[in-house]
Scaffold this motif. Structure first.
Motif, PDB file in Angstrom:
ATOM      1  N   LEU A   1       9.920  -6.066   2.350  1.00  0.00           N
ATOM      2  CA  LEU A   1      10.189  -6.098   3.866  1.00  0.00           C
ATOM      3  C   LEU A   1      10.714  -7.566   4.327  1.00  0.00           C
ATOM      4  O   LEU A   1      10.949  -7.560   5.575  1.00  0.00           O
ATOM      5  CB  LEU A   1       8.867  -5.983   4.498  1.00  0.00           C
ATOM      6  N   ASP A   2      10.961  -8.473   3.492  1.00  0.00           N
ATOM      7  CA  ASP A   2      11.584  -9.872   3.698  1.00  0.00           C
ATOM      8  C   ASP A   2      12.731  -9.613   3.266  1.00  0.00           C
ATOM      9  O   ASP A   2      13.256 -10.025   2.106  1.00  0.00           O
ATOM     10  CB  ASP A   2      10.392 -10.899   2.904  1.00  0.00           C
ATOM     11  N   LYS A   3      13.897  -9.387   4.310  1.00  0.00           N
ATOM     12  CA  LYS A   3      14.898  -9.306   4.018  1.00  0.00           C
ATOM     13  C   LYS A   3      15.847 -10.417   3.527  1.00  0.00           C
ATOM     14  O   LYS A   3      16.753 -10.381   2.529  1.00  0.00           O
ATOM     15  CB  LYS A   3      15.832  -8.730   5.218  1.00  0.00           C
ATOM     16  N   ASP A   4      15.740 -11.771   3.889  1.00  0.00           N
ATOM     17  CA  ASP A   4      16.204 -12.917   3.532  1.00  0.00           C
ATOM     18  C   ASP A   4      15.810 -13.332   2.235  1.00  0.00           C
ATOM     19  O   ASP A   4      16.605 -13.648   1.431  1.00  0.00           O
ATOM     20  CB  ASP A   4      15.618 -14.024   4.536  1.00  0.00           C
ATOM     21  N   ASN A   5      14.596 -13.075   1.610  1.00  0.00           N
ATOM     22  CA  ASN A   5      14.219 -13.586   0.469  1.00  0.00           C
ATOM     23  C   ASN A   5      14.960 -12.501  -0.567  1.00  0.00           C
ATOM     24  O   ASN A   5      15.352 -12.800  -1.600  1.00  0.00           O
ATOM     25  CB  ASN A   5      12.584 -13.465   0.319  1.00  0.00           C
ATOM     26  N   LEU A   6      14.708 -11.309  -0.122  1.00  0.00           N
ATOM     27  CA  LEU A   6      15.454 -10.240  -1.105  1.00  0.00           C
ATOM     28  C   LEU A   6      16.895 -10.480  -1.142  1.00  0.00           C
ATOM     29  O   LEU A   6      17.271 -10.304  -2.356  1.00  0.00           O
ATOM     30  CB  LEU A   6      15.212  -8.769  -0.276  1.00  0.00           C
ATOM     31  N   HIS A   7      17.469 -10.662  -0.138  1.00  0.00           N
ATOM     32  CA  HIS A   7      18.944 -11.254  -0.355  1.00  0.00           C
ATOM     33  C   HIS A   7      19.231 -12.401  -1.128  1.00  0.00           C
ATOM     34  O   HIS A   7      20.094 -12.383  -2.148  1.00  0.00           O
ATOM     35  CB  HIS A   7      19.544 -11.440   1.033  1.00  0.00           C
ATOM     36  N   LYS A   8      18.497 -13.275  -1.215  1.00  0.00           N
ATOM     37  CA  LYS A   8      18.484 -14.416  -2.266  1.00  0.00           C
ATOM     38  C   LYS A   8      18.127 -14.182  -3.605  1.00  0.00           C
ATOM     39  O   LYS A   8      18.880 -14.378  -4.580  1.00  0.00           O
ATOM     40  CB  LYS A   8      17.412 -15.507  -1.748  1.00  0.00           C
TER      41      LYS A   8
ATOM     42  N   LEU B   1       7.332   0.195   5.027  1.00  0.00           N
ATOM     43  CA  LEU B   1       7.560  -0.119   3.706  1.00  0.00           C
ATOM     44  C   LEU B   1       8.479   0.869   3.023  1.00  0.00           C
ATOM     45  O   LEU B   1       9.498   0.483   2.398  1.00  0.00           O
ATOM     46  CB  LEU B   1       6.337  -0.271   3.088  1.00  0.00           C
ATOM     47  N   ASN B   2       8.034   2.132   3.126  1.00  0.00           N
ATOM     48  CA  ASN B   2       8.969   3.272   2.310  1.00  0.00           C
ATOM     49  C   ASN B   2      10.402   3.241   2.895  1.00  0.00           C
ATOM     50  O   ASN B   2      11.230   3.737   1.931  1.00  0.00           O
ATOM     51  CB  ASN B   2       8.051   4.450   2.320  1.00  0.00           C
ATOM     52  N   MET B   3      10.437   3.082   4.047  1.00  0.00           N
ATOM     53  CA  MET B   3      11.932   3.298   4.658  1.00  0.00           C
ATOM     54  C   MET B   3      12.852   2.067   4.767  1.00  0.00           C
ATOM     55  O   MET B   3      13.902   2.027   4.293  1.00  0.00           O
ATOM     56  CB  MET B   3      11.735   4.134   6.129  1.00  0.00           C
ATOM     57  N   THR B   4      12.086   1.017   5.249  1.00  0.00           N
ATOM     58  CA  THR B   4      12.675  -0.199   5.799  1.00  0.00           C
ATOM     59  C   THR B   4      13.186  -0.934   4.285  1.00  0.00           C
ATOM     60  O   THR B   4      14.189  -1.397   4.087  1.00  0.00           O
ATOM     61  CB  THR B   4      12.101  -1.291   6.472  1.00  0.00           C
ATOM     62  N   GLY B   5      12.245  -0.889   3.238  1.00  0.00           N
ATOM     63  CA  GLY B   5      12.281  -1.488   1.970  1.00  0.00           C
ATOM     64  C   GLY B   5      13.636  -0.695   1.350  1.00  0.00           C
ATOM     65  O   GLY B   5      14.417  -1.308   0.683  1.00  0.00           O
ATOM     66  N   LEU B   6      13.673   0.636   1.469  1.00  0.00           N
ATOM     67  CA  LEU B   6      14.756   1.574   0.712  1.00  0.00           C
ATOM     68  C   LEU B   6      16.008   1.108   1.256  1.00  0.00           C
ATOM     69  O   LEU B   6      17.090   0.707   0.595  1.00  0.00           O
ATOM     70  CB  LEU B   6      14.540   2.987   1.076  1.00  0.00           C
TER      71      LEU B   6
ATOM     72  N   TYR C   1       3.714   9.817   3.538  1.00  0.00           N
ATOM     73  CA  TYR C   1       4.298   9.709   2.245  1.00  0.00           C
ATOM     74  C   TYR C   1       5.524  10.796   2.052  1.00  0.00           C
ATOM     75  O   TYR C   1       6.364  10.571   1.644  1.00  0.00           O
ATOM     76  CB  TYR C   1       3.227   9.769   1.149  1.00  0.00           C
ATOM     77  N   GLY C   2       4.960  12.148   2.526  1.00  0.00           N
ATOM     78  CA  GLY C   2       6.095  13.274   1.985  1.00  0.00           C
ATOM     79  C   GLY C   2       7.276  13.076   2.807  1.00  0.00           C
ATOM     80  O   GLY C   2       8.390  13.248   2.514  1.00  0.00           O
ATOM     81  N   PHE C   3       7.091  12.838   4.326  1.00  0.00           N
ATOM     82  CA  PHE C   3       8.479  12.805   5.169  1.00  0.00           C
ATOM     83  C   PHE C   3       9.117  11.483   5.015  1.00  0.00           C
ATOM     84  O   PHE C   3      10.128  11.580   5.171  1.00  0.00           O
ATOM     85  CB  PHE C   3       8.219  13.158   6.547  1.00  0.00           C
ATOM     86  N   SER C   4       8.403  10.640   4.326  1.00  0.00           N
ATOM     87  CA  SER C   4       9.095   9.389   4.304  1.00  0.00           C
ATOM     88  C   SER C   4       9.965   9.310   2.888  1.00  0.00           C
ATOM     89  O   SER C   4      10.933   9.041   2.830  1.00  0.00           O
ATOM     90  CB  SER C   4       8.325   7.826   3.965  1.00  0.00           C
ATOM     91  N   LYS C   5       9.586  10.148   2.021  1.00  0.00           N
ATOM     92  CA  LYS C   5      10.255  10.403   0.645  1.00  0.00           C
ATOM     93  C   LYS C   5      11.324  11.537   1.059  1.00  0.00           C
ATOM     94  O   LYS C   5      12.348  11.377   0.584  1.00  0.00           O
ATOM     95  CB  LYS C   5       9.097  11.179  -0.317  1.00  0.00           C
ATOM     96  N   LEU C   6      11.153  12.395   1.865  1.00  0.00           N
ATOM     97  CA  LEU C   6      12.218  13.103   2.437  1.00  0.00           C
ATOM     98  C   LEU C   6      13.288  12.797   2.981  1.00  0.00           C
ATOM     99  O   LEU C   6      14.626  12.750   2.784  1.00  0.00           O
ATOM    100  CB  LEU C   6      11.576  14.565   3.293  1.00  0.00           C
ATOM    101  N   ALA C   7      13.012  11.695   3.909  1.00  0.00           N
ATOM    102  CA  ALA C   7      14.096  11.028   4.418  1.00  0.00           C
ATOM    103  C   ALA C   7      14.652  10.071   3.694  1.00  0.00           C
ATOM    104  O   ALA C   7      15.849   9.683   3.856  1.00  0.00           O
ATOM    105  CB  ALA C   7      13.189  10.240   5.896  1.00  0.00           C
TER     106      ALA C   7
END
Length: 320
Positions: A55-62, A93-98, A143-149
């Protein structure tokens, strides 16, 4: 070509074993373990490790900029049972992280991305027996509909951006190297620990609740086999069904009793995880995986039970 592989969520049930297997295949220095926290697990010290919050986009980008990965495995997620307790966090977590991972994979021209889906994408109106690859999917858990999305996003990024995303709809996973992470199928791991610790277990699922399961060794082999498959062979860009072994708590208990004759199982009532399990398939048709990347299961209920008990003996304490 030298691979640089990042495994995000490396401290979890799948991640620990996946990192070990990938390092054995590609070398310790080529596989970067990463998680939101440090642990004392050997994978932290046996190769590179990064603290990563998806969820930390800046750190993930680094992290992407530093390592320029050729492959990324995104395993960070909140699972079914915990997701019902923290629904908005689970969705975020499940969506934004993906989405973060997919965006950075496009930006940094990552060759392949693996993201795990789940049998939780199926729902009350999905066929229960030999659930096919394509059918009604009406999951009733976060969990199920986050995985389907997530499956739809993966296929969208493949179609729109040409990103080579690959995915498996995992059944319940059973392994001995790490603790389960808060899923509805966790009973099938906990039961082994309790059987060895004190010979008793209270199942939160009813005796006749059949669910598809898979031994971790098979799950890791399936994951790496899918990632190794030629892209032109793959016809599914949402997520592949994977069948595993279908059994009930009563059937698993009977198998354990062959090794621990005095083992006893009881069943709790009104556990919220029962409703989730009742909406899921009893068995899965994984014909597409068999045809597209030659998937073959190795472990059945008997061989899995024997291997679990053999590996857990001596490591379980009476305090569990």
């Amino acid at each position: 070509m030298n691979e640089t592989i990042i495994v995000i969520g490396s401290n979890g049930q799948i991640g620990t074993e996946l990192v070990m297997n990938l390092r054995a295949k590609y070398g310790n220095d080529q596989v970067i373990a990463s998680d939101i926290r440090n642990t004392d697990h050997p994978i932290i010290n046996e190769g590179p490790f990064e603290l990563v919050n998806v969820l930390d986009k800046d750190n993930l980008h680094k992290v992407f900029e530093k390592h320029r990965p050729t492959q990324v495995y995104l395993l960070a997620a909140i699972l079914s049972a915990v997701g019902e307790q923290k629904p908005k966090l689970a969705w975020d977590l499940n969506m934004t992280g993906l989405i973060h991972i997919l965006d950075f994979a496009v930006e940094f021209k990552t060759a392949k991305v693996f993201w795990p889906s789940s049998i939780a994408v199926f729902g009350p109106h999905s066929p229960k027996e030999n659930t096919p690859q394509f059918c009604i999917m009406d999951p009733n858990s976060v969990y199920g509909f986050s995985k389907l999305a997530g499956e739809r996003w993966c296929e969208y990024y493949f179609t729109k951006y040409g990103l080579d995303v690959r995915s498996i709809r995992y059944p319940g996973l059973i392994g001995w190297r790490s603790e389960p992470g808060g899923g509805t199928t966790d009973y099938a791991v906990n039961i082994f620990h309790k059987a060895l610790a004190n010979g008793k277990y209270e199942s939160f699922l009813s005796a006749d609740t059949a669910l598809p399961m898979m031994y971790m060794e098979d799950a890791i082999r399936a994951t790496i086999s899918l990632m190794d498959a030629p892209a032109e062979n793959l016809t599914i860009r949402s997520s592949y069904n994977l069948g595993g072994i279908s059994f009930t708590p009563a059937q698993l208990s009977a198998e354990i009793k062959k090794h621990i004759p005095n083992f006893e199982i009881s069943y709790s009532e009104h556990d919220p995880r029962q409703a989730i399990a009742d909406s899921w398939p009893k068995s899965i048709d994984d014909t597409y995986a068999q045809n597209d990347w030659d998937w073959k299961q190795k472990f059945d209920l008997s061989s899995m039970t024997a291997d679990m008990l053999k590996n857990l003996k001596g490591s379980i304490h009476k305090t569990i």
